[in-house]
Design a protein around this motif. Structure first.
Motif, PDB file in Angstrom:
ATOM      1  N   UNK A 270      46.655  44.904  68.240  1.00 54.17           N
ATOM      2  CA  UNK A 270      47.688  44.722  67.234  1.00 54.17           C
ATOM      3  C   UNK A 270      48.974  44.223  67.856  1.00 54.17           C
ATOM      4  N   UNK A 271      49.712  43.434  67.100  1.00 56.30           N
ATOM      5  CA  UNK A 271      51.017  42.959  67.559  1.00 56.30           C
ATOM      6  C   UNK A 271      52.154  43.822  67.009  1.00 56.30           C
ATOM      7  N   UNK A 272      51.809  44.847  66.233  1.00 53.39           N
ATOM      8  CA  UNK A 272      52.834  45.715  65.648  1.00 53.39           C
ATOM      9  C   UNK A 272      53.545  46.509  66.734  1.00 53.39           C
ATOM     10  N   UNK A 273      54.838  46.695  66.585  1.00 47.74           N
ATOM     11  CA  UNK A 273      55.611  47.467  67.554  1.00 47.74           C
ATOM     12  C   UNK A 273      56.130  48.771  66.972  1.00 47.74           C
ATOM     13  N   UNK A 274      56.098  48.922  65.669  1.00 43.52           N
ATOM     14  CA  UNK A 274      56.558  50.160  65.048  1.00 43.52           C
ATOM     15  C   UNK A 274      55.483  50.651  64.080  1.00 43.52           C
ATOM     16  N   UNK A 275      55.121  51.901  64.224  1.00 38.35           N
ATOM     17  CA  UNK A 275      54.056  52.464  63.403  1.00 38.35           C
ATOM     18  C   UNK A 275      54.488  53.818  62.848  1.00 38.35           C
ATOM     19  N   UNK A 276      54.124  54.070  61.602  1.00 35.86           N
ATOM     20  CA  UNK A 276      54.240  55.421  61.076  1.00 35.86           C
ATOM     21  C   UNK A 276      53.150  56.261  61.729  1.00 35.86           C
ATOM     22  N   UNK A 277      53.404  57.542  61.889  1.00 37.84           N
ATOM     23  CA  UNK A 277      52.396  58.394  62.502  1.00 37.84           C
ATOM     24  C   UNK A 277      51.143  58.472  61.647  1.00 37.84           C
ATOM     25  N   UNK A 278      51.316  58.317  60.329  1.00 35.74           N
ATOM     26  CA  UNK A 278      50.157  58.334  59.445  1.00 35.74           C
ATOM     27  C   UNK A 278      50.467  57.517  58.196  1.00 35.74           C
ATOM     28  N   UNK A 279      49.588  56.578  57.860  1.00 35.60           N
ATOM     29  CA  UNK A 279      49.777  55.767  56.659  1.00 35.60           C
ATOM     30  C   UNK A 279      48.486  55.747  55.844  1.00 35.60           C
ATOM     31  N   UNK A 280      48.636  55.783  54.532  1.00 44.16           N
ATOM     32  CA  UNK A 280      47.507  55.681  53.613  1.00 44.16           C
ATOM     33  C   UNK A 280      47.868  54.672  52.534  1.00 44.16           C
ATOM     34  N   UNK A 281      46.986  53.703  52.325  1.00 41.80           N
ATOM     35  CA  UNK A 281      47.209  52.680  51.304  1.00 41.80           C
ATOM     36  C   UNK A 281      45.932  52.476  50.504  1.00 41.80           C
ATOM     37  N   UNK A 282      46.046  51.708  49.449  1.00 35.19           N
ATOM     38  CA  UNK A 282      44.861  51.328  48.683  1.00 35.19           C
ATOM     39  C   UNK A 282      44.757  49.809  48.684  1.00 35.19           C
ATOM     40  N   UNK A 283      43.529  49.322  48.695  1.00 35.80           N
ATOM     41  CA  UNK A 283      43.291  47.879  48.613  1.00 35.80           C
ATOM     42  C   UNK A 283      42.429  47.616  47.393  1.00 35.80           C
ATOM     43  N   UNK A 284      42.670  46.481  46.769  1.00 39.97           N
ATOM     44  CA  UNK A 284      41.902  46.081  45.597  1.00 39.97           C
ATOM     45  C   UNK A 284      40.858  45.061  46.050  1.00 39.97           C
ATOM     46  N   UNK A 285      39.595  45.423  45.939  1.00 39.09           N
ATOM     47  CA  UNK A 285      38.511  44.524  46.302  1.00 39.09           C
ATOM     48  C   UNK A 285      38.060  43.804  45.027  1.00 39.09           C
ATOM     49  N   UNK A 286      38.485  42.561  44.883  1.00 38.65           N
ATOM     50  CA  UNK A 286      38.195  41.782  43.686  1.00 38.65           C
ATOM     51  C   UNK A 286      37.154  40.707  43.990  1.00 38.65           C
ATOM     52  N   UNK A 287      36.163  40.600  43.143  1.00 39.77           N
ATOM     53  CA  UNK A 287      35.144  39.568  43.312  1.00 39.77           C
ATOM     54  C   UNK A 287      34.760  39.039  41.934  1.00 39.77           C
ATOM     55  N   UNK A 288      34.376  37.771  41.888  1.00 37.49           N
ATOM     56  CA  UNK A 288      33.970  37.164  40.620  1.00 37.49           C
ATOM     57  C   UNK A 288      33.198  35.881  40.908  1.00 37.49           C
ATOM     58  N   UNK A 289      32.039  35.741  40.260  1.00 34.71           N
ATOM     59  CA  UNK A 289      31.258  34.512  40.376  1.00 34.71           C
ATOM     60  C   UNK A 289      30.623  34.231  39.013  1.00 34.71           C
ATOM     61  N   UNK A 290      30.730  32.972  38.553  1.00 33.82           N
ATOM     62  CA  UNK A 290      30.169  32.565  37.254  1.00 33.82           C
ATOM     63  C   UNK A 290      28.953  31.673  37.485  1.00 33.82           C
ATOM     64  N   UNK A 291      27.884  31.988  36.787  1.00 33.10           N
ATOM     65  CA  UNK A 291      26.634  31.237  36.933  1.00 33.10           C
ATOM     66  C   UNK A 291      26.156  30.764  35.569  1.00 33.10           C
ATOM     67  N   UNK A 292      25.851  29.473  35.460  1.00 30.53           N
ATOM     68  CA  UNK A 292      25.327  28.901  34.212  1.00 30.53           C
ATOM     69  C   UNK A 292      23.812  29.066  34.219  1.00 30.53           C
TER      70      UNK A 292
END
Length: 364
Positions: A270-292
């Motif tokens: 990592x190139x990060x130089x400052x970190x919280x001792x503990x972090x929690x986040x959420x990510x949105x996993x979005x997917x979509x495919x249209x088929x004729x």
């Protein structure tokens, strides 16, 4: 002249910066205004582990009607000192505190009134817990210890069958920042990627759909948004022991499990130089495919994403920067834990997917 010198030692607080002090870890350190209370007999003791980044988290005292008989100290690494003096007498108490959320607000000591021993000890934490053990000191002089930052680094004194004298060592100034430098993980990204440590391709969704219309085409859309949690935490005893909860600066070979902005996860530095001792986040996993789909046509769809879970050890140098400009450091090990997710991807095809487990290891 002898009388006046003796009078000075009747429970007096005497400055301690002698040659004997330099022989152990209580000699020089990030403290000031060091003093002790009591007489001048007994054999010297030193209770501190400050050079390892360990602080005192508990004190236990035994006493009788004449003086303090014995003391013992407890440390932030879960260990304890030996018992100094002789465990005896009908007065006893133990005081413990968590340096992550509490500290020492006041210490008062008294002599035994005869220039011989430590007579009584009173300690109060910032949260109001107290220890008060010793003889009746009515009419005697009271001596206050300069507790400075409230972080107790150790204690020193002399003893035989009783505590002849004792003083305390406190971090002399509040902490301005803590940096964790020269971080080196026990394993490299190349090693972890080679064996796919903790990396999995996870099936998020699956569909088997047939266009039931016998005369018209249909556009089948396979997609949705899934929410996942990501976490990252750095743990070492120093930040908790010194009551530090602010973001910490890190430097060195800091391992990271990324990048979540692509459909592939891998280990890198990592190139990060400052970190919280503990972090929690959420990510949105979005997917979509249209088929004729033509009338009666069947399609099989699947959505996947990579997940990564890692827990590993590192070595580092912890540097503590005080508000008065003083800096001191020590070697310490730590642990980093991380859970991360890649972007989701989806695909639809004419043939069904081969049977497999819900989660399979990623193969690059």
């Amino acid at each position: 002249m002898l009388f006046s010198a003796t009078k000075l030692l009747l429970g007096a607080a005497c400055l301690l910066f002698g040659a004997a002090q330099a022989q152990d870890d209580c000699g020089e350190g990030p403290w000031q205004d060091v003093s002790y209370t009591g007489g001048d007999g007994g054999g010297r003791f030193c209770a501190t582990k400050w050079k390892a980044g360990v602080v005192v988290t508990g004190v236990e005292v035994w006493a009788d009607k004449g003086s303090v008989r014995a003391v013992q100290f407890y440390y932030s690494d879960g260990t304890n000192s030996q018992q100094w003096g002789k465990v005896d007498g009908d007065k006893h108490a133990r005081l413990d505190w968590d340096p992550a959320v509490d500290g020492i607000s006041q210490i008062k000591t008294w002599g035994n009134g005869r220039a011989q021993y430590l007579g009584r000890v009173f300690i109060r934490t910032k949260k109001g817990a107290e220890l008060d053990v010793g003889k009746d000191t009515s009419g005697q002089d009271t001596f206050e210890t300069n507790v400075a930052s409230g972080i107790m680094l150790g204690a020193f004194g002399s003893c035989g069958d009783r505590i002849d004298n004792m003083g305390f060592l406190f971090l002399k100034s509040k902490i301005e920042k803590i940096t964790i430098d020269d971080v080196v993980f026990s394993e490299t990204p190349e090693m972890l990627n080679a064996r796919m440590e903790g990396l999995e391709t996870v099936i998020l969704d699956y569909a088997d759909h047939t266009n039931a219309n016998t005369a018209a085409t249909e556009t089948f859309t396979f997609g949705k948004t899934d929410t996942k949690s990501t976490t990252k935490s750095f743990s070492n005893t120093a930040t908790n022991s010194f009551g530090w909860s602010t973001a910490t600066e890190l430097s060195g070979k800091i391992l990271d499990l990324g990048a979540s902005s692509t459909t592939t996860l891998k280990y890198d530095y990592s190139k990060a130089t400052t970190e919280e001792s503990s972090t929690t986040n959420t990510v949105m996993l979005t997917y979509s495919v249209a088929t004729v789909l033509a009338p009666g046509q069947r399609t099989f769809c699947r959505a996947t994403a990579m997940s990564g879970t890692y827990k590993g050890d590192y070595t580092s140098t912890v540097n503590i920067w005080l508000e008065d400009g003083t800096t001191f450091g020590f070697e310490q090990e730590g642990t980093m834990e991380q859970v991360n997710w890649s972007k989701a991807s989806s695909v639809c095809q004419d043939n069904d997917f081969p049977p497999e487990k819900r989660a399979v290891k990623f193969i690059s």
